[in-house]
Design a protein around this motif. Structure first.
Motif, short mmCIF file in Angstrom:
data_model
loop_
_atom_site.label_atom_id
_atom_site.label_comp_id
_atom_site.label_asym_id
_atom_site.label_seq_id
_atom_site.Cartn_x
_atom_site.Cartn_y
_atom_site.Cartn_z
N THR A 4 1.09 -0.76 0.02
CA THR A 4 -0.03 0.13 0.02
C THR A 4 0.88 1.02 -0.11
N PRO A 26 -4.37 5.93 0.43
CA PRO A 26 -4.58 5.16 0.96
C PRO A 26 -5.77 5.34 1.06
N MET A 27 -6.93 3.92 1.16
CA MET A 27 -8.21 3.95 1.02
C MET A 27 -8.34 2.70 1.35
N PRO A 28 -9.42 1.62 3.03
CA PRO A 28 -9.24 0.83 2.93
C PRO A 28 -11.04 0.37 2.22
N ASP A 29 -11.70 1.16 2.41
CA ASP A 29 -13.23 0.76 1.58
C ASP A 29 -13.86 1.61 0.55
N ALA A 56 -9.59 -2.74 -2.83
CA ALA A 56 -9.24 -2.93 -1.78
C ALA A 56 -10.42 -3.97 -2.33
N GLN A 59 -14.60 -5.21 -2.49
CA GLN A 59 -14.54 -3.18 -2.88
C GLN A 59 -14.45 -2.71 -3.57
N SER A 60 -13.06 -3.96 -4.56
CA SER A 60 -12.98 -2.95 -5.34
C SER A 60 -13.76 -2.53 -6.75
N GLU A 86 -2.71 -2.11 -3.10
CA GLU A 86 -4.03 -2.74 -1.80
C GLU A 86 -4.43 -1.92 -1.23
N GLY A 87 -5.76 -1.76 -0.71
CA GLY A 87 -6.31 -0.21 0.28
C GLY A 87 -5.30 0.75 -0.18
N ILE A 126 2.27 -5.08 2.80
CA ILE A 126 1.75 -5.46 3.85
C ILE A 126 1.67 -6.80 4.17
N ASP A 199 -5.26 -11.80 8.69
CA ASP A 199 -5.46 -10.25 8.20
C ASP A 199 -4.60 -9.67 8.28
#
Length: 200
Positions: A4, A26-29, A56, A59-60, A86-87, A126, A199
């Protein structure tokens, strides 16, 4: 190994009088991504398009926002995938300059905007984590603490009851070897309470 980025990066392109203002962050969702996009629309009321791509997990998303289908969101997403990110959210705000670029020109413009922004990004790997919990007799507490420390595990909780309860997490690639070592050192006196999925 997926990576990330640590902080938002920006780049602006001018192609045939059209302005392409890119940001990768950066963005988780998806909920967070939609807030950012809504903020960009509010901040750029004169823009013709606010295209975006989110990588993500489940949720991509890839959104063309009125550009011809497949010329904006998907190429932006492809850049993120190609760099094994990712994210991460990529957004490009476009101000139309009056000259049509054609499908190929649009794909290049959106791809280049994101790729150029990422040249300035500080990337970080990550590391997947595994959460584990166990109980052990008091005489084994010191051994457990030393072993956890040796592999860089993070203690989440320690409970002192009729036995000592440990909850901790550590990098996924070190988990199996640690469990095996502890089972051997504890002669079967360490009881594993639960093991959850890895995770990030």
């Amino acid at each position: 190994m997926p990576q990330t980025i640590l902080a938002p990066v920006h780049h602006e392109l001018i192609i045939k009088k059209s302005r392409f203002i890119a940001c990768v962050q950066p963005m988780p969702d998806r909920a967070g991504a939609q807030k950012v996009v809504a903020g960009l629309r509010a901040g750029h009321p004169g823009a013709n398009h606010v295209c975006w791509a989110l990588l993500a997990g489940g949720q991509s998303a890839a959104v063309d926002d009125g550009e011809p289908s497949g010329t904006a969101g998907r190429p932006m997403l492809d850049v993120l995938r190609h760099q094994d990110l990712e994210g991460v959210l990529a957004t490009v705000v476009r101000y139309f300059g009056g000259v049509k670029l054609g499908a190929g020109g649009l794909v290049r413009a959106y791809t280049d905007s994101v790729a150029q922004a990422l040249l300035a990004a500080e990337k970080v790997a990550i590391v997947r984590q595994r959460h584990l919990a166990c109980t052990a007799p008091y005489p084994l507490e010191g051994l457990l603490r030393r072993e956890l420390d040796a592999v860089g595990a993070t203690l989440d909780t320690v409970e002192h009851a009729h036995q000592v309860g440990f909850a901790f997490h550590l990098p996924e690639n070190k988990a199996d070897a640690l469990v095996e070592r502890l089972n051997e050192a504890g002669n079967g006196r360490i009881a594993w309470r639960k093991s959850s999925e890895p995770d990030a």
